[in-house]
Design an enzyme around this catalytic site. Structure first.
Site, PDB file in Angstrom:
ATOM      1  N   LYS A 115       0.816  -1.208   0.000  1.00 49.58           N
ATOM      2  CA  LYS A 115       0.000   0.000   0.000  1.00 49.58           C
ATOM      3  C   LYS A 115       0.852   1.261   0.000  1.00 49.58           C
ATOM      4  CE  LYS A 115      -2.572   3.084   2.593  1.00 49.58           C
ATOM      5  NZ  LYS A 115      -1.619   3.816   3.389  1.00 49.58           N
ATOM      6  N   ASP A 135      -6.430   1.179   0.840  1.00 54.30           N
ATOM      7  CA  ASP A 135      -6.571   1.442   2.265  1.00 54.30           C
ATOM      8  C   ASP A 135      -8.006   1.167   2.682  1.00 54.30           C
ATOM      9  OD1 ASP A 135      -8.274   3.871   2.058  1.00 54.30           O
ATOM     10  OD2 ASP A 135      -6.542   4.528   0.930  1.00 54.30           O
TER      11      ASP A 135
END
Length: 194
Positions: A115, A135
DNA sequence: ATACAGAGGTGTTCC
DNA sequence: TGGAACACCTCTGTA
């Protein structure tokens, strides 16, 4: 940024990353080490302070991060490592295979997972809509839209699987993933900050 | 006021 | 070997 202003301001936002100096890229590199579970504005303040105060060791770094980034002791370690890591990875940023680049950043940068490696590439204008910043908010939105079944990532491979679904979705809509990301974000909290 | 979930997760350990 | 469980450790918004 007001929600209503999203369509006109989004281009300014995306273009603001188009031509960064190496120092600016390095600041984004540090910023993305700090943001997990933390307030983005405060993390940016912390990055600016790191450049002004030039902490000499982990303790001094941790003091600067304290109150701005969660898990400041861990992140102080990452920041201490970052300079050396940066010299190792900065040349790889010219790699045109963005997926490969993202995966290698996640593997080689202490403090980066898939991420945050994607987040960094987006922030320096290189994500090229090939990698997704998955996220909680994005996952929640994708689940609500029925694109994915779960909003909990179980593993690295699971991340890649969900990322592919997001990519397919953005292609089917003919809307770049970067823009969907910003749209979901402005929808969540009414503003966009990195 | 006080409690508590949620915050743009990642590294290490253990199996 | 890959993934589940746990450590990290604090502010903010909401009720």
């Amino acid at each position: 940024m007001e929600k209503e202003n999203y369509p006109t301001l989004k281009n300014t936002f995306l273009q603001s990353f188009s031509t960064l100096s190496e120092e600016e890229e390095y600041k984004e590199f540090l910023f993305c080490l700090l943001t997990p579970q933390s307030n983005a504005q405060k993390c940016w303040t912390a990055v600016e302070q790191l450049f002004i105060l030039k902490p000499k060791n982990e303790e001094e770094t941790a003091k600067i991060l304290n109150g701005k980034a969660r898990f400041h002791n861990n992140k102080a370690k990452y920041v201490q490592n970052a300079k050396e890591t940066w010299s190792k990875i900065k040349n790889s940023l010219n790699n045109t295979d963005i997926r490969e680049l993202r995966n290698s950043l996640a593997k080689n940068v202490k403090g980066y997972g898939l991420k945050e490696a994607s987040h960094f590439l987006r922030n320096i204008g290189k994500s090229n809509n090939n990698v997704a910043i998955l996220d909680r908010h994005i996952l929640k939105n994708l689940k609500e839209l029925g694109i994915i079944e779960t909003n909990k990532i179980k593993s690295k491979n699971h991340y890649l699987e969900l990322e592919n679904k997001f990519i397919q979705f953005s292609k089917s809509l003919e809307i770049p993933m970067d823009e969907l990301d910003l749209l979901f974000w402005s929808k969540e909290n009414g503003q966009i900050f990195k």
